[in-house]
Design a protein around this motif. Sequence first.
Motif, short mmCIF file in Angstrom:
data_model
loop_
_atom_site.label_atom_id
_atom_site.label_comp_id
_atom_site.label_asym_id
_atom_site.label_seq_id
_atom_site.Cartn_x
_atom_site.Cartn_y
_atom_site.Cartn_z
N ARG A 185 41.53 36.16 -15.95
CA ARG A 185 40.96 37.37 -16.55
C ARG A 185 40.16 38.15 -15.52
O ARG A 185 40.25 39.38 -15.43
CB ARG A 185 40.05 37.00 -17.72
N THR A 186 39.36 37.43 -14.75
CA THR A 186 38.53 38.08 -13.73
C THR A 186 39.40 38.80 -12.71
O THR A 186 39.10 39.94 -12.32
CB THR A 186 37.63 37.05 -13.03
N ASN A 187 40.48 38.17 -12.28
CA ASN A 187 41.37 38.79 -11.31
C ASN A 187 41.99 40.06 -11.86
O ASN A 187 42.14 41.06 -11.14
CB ASN A 187 42.47 37.81 -10.89
N LEU A 235 50.40 39.97 -18.67
CA LEU A 235 49.54 41.15 -18.55
C LEU A 235 49.44 41.59 -17.09
O LEU A 235 49.56 42.77 -16.77
CB LEU A 235 48.15 40.84 -19.11
N GLN A 236 49.22 40.64 -16.20
CA GLN A 236 49.12 40.98 -14.78
C GLN A 236 50.44 41.55 -14.26
O GLN A 236 50.46 42.54 -13.52
CB GLN A 236 48.73 39.74 -13.97
N LEU A 294 40.62 46.95 -12.50
CA LEU A 294 39.92 48.08 -13.10
C LEU A 294 38.65 48.40 -12.32
O LEU A 294 38.35 49.58 -12.05
CB LEU A 294 39.58 47.79 -14.56
N ARG A 295 37.90 47.38 -11.94
CA ARG A 295 36.66 47.64 -11.20
C ARG A 295 36.93 48.32 -9.86
O ARG A 295 36.15 49.18 -9.44
CB ARG A 295 35.89 46.34 -11.00
N GLU A 317 40.23 28.15 -15.66
CA GLU A 317 41.45 28.76 -15.12
C GLU A 317 41.78 30.06 -15.82
O GLU A 317 42.15 31.05 -15.18
CB GLU A 317 42.62 27.79 -15.22
N ILE A 318 41.66 30.08 -17.15
CA ILE A 318 41.96 31.32 -17.88
C ILE A 318 40.95 32.41 -17.53
O ILE A 318 41.32 33.58 -17.33
CB ILE A 318 41.96 31.07 -19.40
#
Length: 203
Positions: free
Chosen positions: A127-129, A70-71, A134-135, A122-123
Amino acid sequence: MARTAGSDGEKTEALLRSAALELIARHGFDAMSMRQLSAKVGVQAAALYRYFPTKETLLFTLMKDHMEALQASWEAARPESDVSARLSAFVDNHIRFHIERRHATHVSNMELRSLSPERLTEIMRMRTNYEKELRQILRDGAQQGLFRIDDVTLTGMAIIQMITGVIVWFRPGERFSVDEVAQNYHRMTLRLVGAAHAEDSHV
């Protein structure tokens, strides 16, 4: 000895990952057995542990692969243009990525509870990264006066939930094409962020 590219071992591992995603998405992680997985792929159950020492290692690998892909997908799609184009690209890429990977998305969203605390951390960090991307778009748009946002974090969470949720209802060949879904969700996102020039929907 290291495996060569395209070796039988790599092909078997790829088949195992694909089959595991399908089985976990259909039956749930707890209900899926390694024996069931081995039968689906056509390998001996004992052979699975050469690739994945534990069942949880398999799950963690699937989730990590999903987030890394995704990244990478977003990094390839990210435009260098204005903030509105970046928001459009983010929504479009996110929707297309998850529609193409329905099983992986379902597993990644529903089976977090099955990870150990260390692996869950870790997951969630990955996700946060990703969601920071978007933020930052929302923050830039608000600072430029293009978006009217009361809370960037909350708005980002709402957008992520909305555009990921497409996989719950979308079915190819029914009312909307993937292009139409992406376009409609982009318009809804513009309204959500209070975009100054949000397009009107005529659908």
